[in-house]
Design a protein around this motif. Sequence first.
Motif, PDB file in Angstrom:
ATOM      1  N   CYS A   1      37.407  38.617  30.643  1.00 56.66           N
ATOM      2  CA  CYS A   1      37.186  38.742  32.091  1.00 56.66           C
ATOM      3  C   CYS A   1      38.248  39.654  32.695  1.00 56.66           C
ATOM      4  N   THR A   2      39.481  39.512  32.261  1.00 56.40           N
ATOM      5  CA  THR A   2      40.569  40.353  32.740  1.00 56.40           C
ATOM      6  C   THR A   2      40.283  41.821  32.426  1.00 56.40           C
TER       7      THR A   2
ATOM      8  N   ASP B   1      38.632  48.833  50.677  1.00 54.75           N
ATOM      9  CA  ASP B   1      37.877  49.080  49.454  1.00 54.75           C
ATOM     10  C   ASP B   1      38.247  47.944  48.504  1.00 54.75           C
ATOM     11  N   VAL B   2      37.339  46.991  48.366  1.00 58.12           N
ATOM     12  CA  VAL B   2      37.653  45.769  47.629  1.00 58.12           C
ATOM     13  C   VAL B   2      36.610  45.518  46.543  1.00 58.12           C
ATOM     14  N   LEU B   3      37.099  45.139  45.382  1.00 56.23           N
ATOM     15  CA  LEU B   3      36.241  44.709  44.279  1.00 56.23           C
ATOM     16  C   LEU B   3      36.153  43.195  44.371  1.00 56.23           C
ATOM     17  N   THR B   4      34.954  42.672  44.595  1.00 59.44           N
ATOM     18  CA  THR B   4      34.785  41.232  44.748  1.00 59.44           C
ATOM     19  C   THR B   4      34.259  40.634  43.447  1.00 59.44           C
ATOM     20  N   VAL B   5      34.896  39.549  43.032  1.00 61.17           N
ATOM     21  CA  VAL B   5      34.603  38.922  41.742  1.00 61.17           C
ATOM     22  C   VAL B   5      34.387  37.432  41.958  1.00 61.17           C
ATOM     23  N   PHE B   6      33.376  36.886  41.286  1.00 57.40           N
ATOM     24  CA  PHE B   6      33.173  35.434  41.278  1.00 57.40           C
ATOM     25  C   PHE B   6      33.265  34.953  39.840  1.00 57.40           C
ATOM     26  N   LEU B   7      34.208  34.046  39.576  1.00 56.43           N
ATOM     27  CA  LEU B   7      34.383  33.476  38.243  1.00 56.43           C
ATOM     28  C   LEU B   7      33.725  32.097  38.198  1.00 56.43           C
TER      29      LEU B   7
END
Length: 193
Positions: free
Chosen positions: A184-185, A112-118
């Motif tokens: 963002c944090t 179960d992963v939260l994927t983030v693109f900055l």
Amino acid sequence: MKIIAICREYGACGHTVGRMVAEKLGIEVYDKDIVRSAAHETGITENDILAREEVIRKSDSFIRAISPSVTYNQIDMIHDREKEAILRFAQTGPCVVVGRCADVILRDAGYDVLTVFLHASEVNRRARVSELIGTDNPSAVHKAIKSTDSAREAYYKYFTEKAWGDYANYDLMLDVGTLGPEKCTELICAAAR
């Protein structure tokens, strides 16, 4: 709480945001630890791994497309050791993993992963990249941004067969230049909970 995988453009504060998220949530952050683990497993120095891990030639991608089993090379071996490290770190529980295709690796493994693109505009990334490369020469900074982003894009495509930076691949896409690392944090922490 989910595992958080952060992908990032060069100079978009990926490591900084990852560290801040981990501190705020009281979990570990893994970035260069992945490289250290791969170096230990392969006997290749950390500097050599860093120099090689995101250098995929167009010919590599072409040859892999027509004959995947024939093209296993040093970069594939490094990626496999990094993948093993990412999965090992994920087994310990919620954490933040920065880069190295962790978003796809963890999802494919059933986490179960939260994927983030900055991301951020080049204008917003210039000051950070200038610090990272040790020069404020506009041409050198522009070249570093373009070449690193291009290398990350090729690496991601080579190992995941997905488009790096495509909104369809991520749960969150955040503009660090507009929002700033602190906001963002906050947003990542809220989504992870």
